[in-house]
Design an enzyme around this catalytic site. Sequence first.
Site: not given
Ligand code: DHE
Length: 710
Positions: A216, A219-220, A257, A500, A542
């Site tokens: 959680c 996001c929160h 969510m 983000h 996003h």
């Molecule tokens: Fe991500 C990128 C944060 C949930 C897979 N994710 C990012 C980035 C951030 C971020 C800040 C950019 C990084 C950068 O470019 O420097 N992500 C978050 C969260 O805060 C969030 C919403 C909730 C969490 O608790 O993490 C979250 N993200 C997810 C997922 O549920 C995903 C699908 C699977 C996982 O790993 O948990 C996921 N996030 C990704 C991926 C990228 C990403 C694959 C990179 C995308 C790209 O092509 O650069």
Amino acid sequence: MKQPEERFLWLGVAVAAVALGVILAVAGSIFTRTAAVKEVPVVVTATPGPATGVEKVAEVTPKPEEKPAAPEVVAAAFQKGGCGACHTIPGVANAQGTIGPDLSKMGEVAQERIAAGDYQGKATTAEEYIRESIVEPDVYVAPDCPGGPCQKGLMPATLAQILSSEELEAIVGYLAGLPKPTAEMPAEEVAPAGLEPPPLTEEEFARATQIFFDRCAGCHGVLRKGATGPALTPDRTLAKGTLALQSIIFNGTPRGMPDWGKQGILTEAETELMAKFVQHEPPAPPEMSLGQMKESWKVFVPPEQRPTAPQHNRNWQNFFSVTLRDAGQVAIIDGDTKEIVNIVDTGYAVHISRMSATGRYVYTIGRDGKAVLIDLWLERPDKVAEARACYDARSIEVSKYKGELGDFYDKYAIVGCYWPPHFVILNGLTLEPLKVVSTRSYTYDTEEYHPEPRVASIVASHFKPQWIVNVKETGQVWLVDYSEPDNPGIKMIEAERFLHDGGWDASGRYFLVAANQRDKVAVIDAKEEKLIALVETGKTPHPGRGANFVDPEYGPVWCTVHLGEPLMACIGTDPEGHPQYAWKVVRRVELLGGGSLFLKTHPNSPWIWVDHVLNPDEKIQRSVCVIAKEDPTKTARCWEVADYGRAVHMEYNQDGDEVWVSVWGQKDQPGKTGELVIYDDKTLEEKARIKDLITPTGKFNVYNTTNDIY
Ligand code: DHE
């Protein structure tokens, strides 16, 4: 693990609030459907107040109360039932739920529904219909919940036992009066004075703290001040109560969510535990010093012992680093042969991989804040160093500047942390932590102190030895000069809150970053070092890193998908060649559904690919769509990538003629843990599957990631 049917039934228990809607949702759609079908005959207004204007023709038992309930009684009844968590109910504070149907016109809709041919219940009046929908919710199920058709079992049959008969009638009377509210209710949802959070044992509290951190906090926020998700501090959560909170945690919401209960990731008991936990004050997590980071630092192969040329004959520039999320590993896969070259232990839930400026090294960052350095030139590519920079992180980047101010290729790395809220500069070849800088500061707009401004995306500028660091909660973009890591210069640019993810435009000069909860994209000019635009794109943009292409009408554009609506929006990015379109949304393409997380393209590709990972509909979750660059007005084709899991994140091979899509399954379901599906990008035909991977999510081609190709 519960069977889907069991879970489904449970929904009834957890989702007190949904109840009303599932049936009552009858509202919108019924309204339109029946109006065209048949004349509305008879309905009753046995309860005073509802201004339905419909003639009274019958009375049935039980006879409703004659007097409308006092507003505070109605408000308290809705609050106790947790109705607003799932339904939109005008006049009821914070009742903006989007799980069950919208009840804004419930009185009218109930009458329409009774008149419709497919209604099977016993009600002959709006009040009876509403009462029946609460007491026996599955007698009739409305067709139009916001996330798709309503389903049997979603509205709990237990609500009638939870509410007193006075409370039940207060709800019935109020809803029967809609669309004209019959009582003026308090504007704020208020927890009754002296309300204490539900008790938890020490063990339960510790367990909930860990679940919150794992599932959680992203996001929160650890301190629950809210960002991508709303704030969850007791002043807000106590007023909602356990039942409503549990229903949201179990069912998710269409705005992103996740449905933790429905997916089977949290059990029914765990969703209840979390609903109780968030009514308590959040526990304060520990800080981390540079000394502690250094204690975690390990070098497995020192730089002087590393090869000076690749020790294998593979085309390492076409390697993919694939996150195996729930295994705590990344797979290094040869993009030419599709062979898994090595699986590297990296730490908990790696989030992203980034490549060094030369492409030789992969840097990964996990949610546990552990950075890992992988050398692709080793005979068997493997990790050569690691260090923990924090307890919770999402971003990592490297120094990519080479020019008159110096050669910084492969020299430094930076880790952006969620908790503690800071960034850390590390040696790029050994990962030795060198400098920690707190991001605690003041919100850009109201200049109020924020205790948890988290570091979201980071990119490396090509113009100067600078990183562009996006500080989420305060809404500032920090330009961090790394030429002197012990004394980093920082320029703070005011942008927008809740920054983000984002990426470069095709020229590499402009960085576009989503301020997701503000429905905007901020544009930073890396050359001039300033914010040049804030562009409203749609609900919760996003982009991942976004997608660049030359639009046939508008010239160069950068596009993003959205979590909150089925939309790809493209922004003009060519202020010199196409000034009339620059920094405006010039193209909107309707997608299959909302809940998209990523889109991707390549200069050699005719398509833009989009996913729908967080859509509540299972078929849509596992579908991807392509949009043709030559006709970007609509999706050209959509299909399901697998018959389980979710289709997430696309990546091209080096040549841009193949696309890899992850199927994100579940670690504990053999045969359905996940796989990569590889498509021919010209024909869209499937070429190969790399099966039985543990929960693959992001994947990063070495050449494309090094060169910011997307
Ligand atoms: Fe991500 C990128 C944060 C949930 C897979 N994710 C990012 C980035 C951030 C971020 C800040 C950019 C990084 C950068 O470019 O420097 N992500 C978050 C969260 O805060 C969030 C919403 C909730 C969490 O608790 O993490 C979250 N993200 C997810 C997922 O549920 C995903 C699908 C699977 C996982 O790993 O948990 C996921 N996030 C990704 C991926 C990228 C990403 C694959 C990179 C995308 C790209 O092509 O650069």
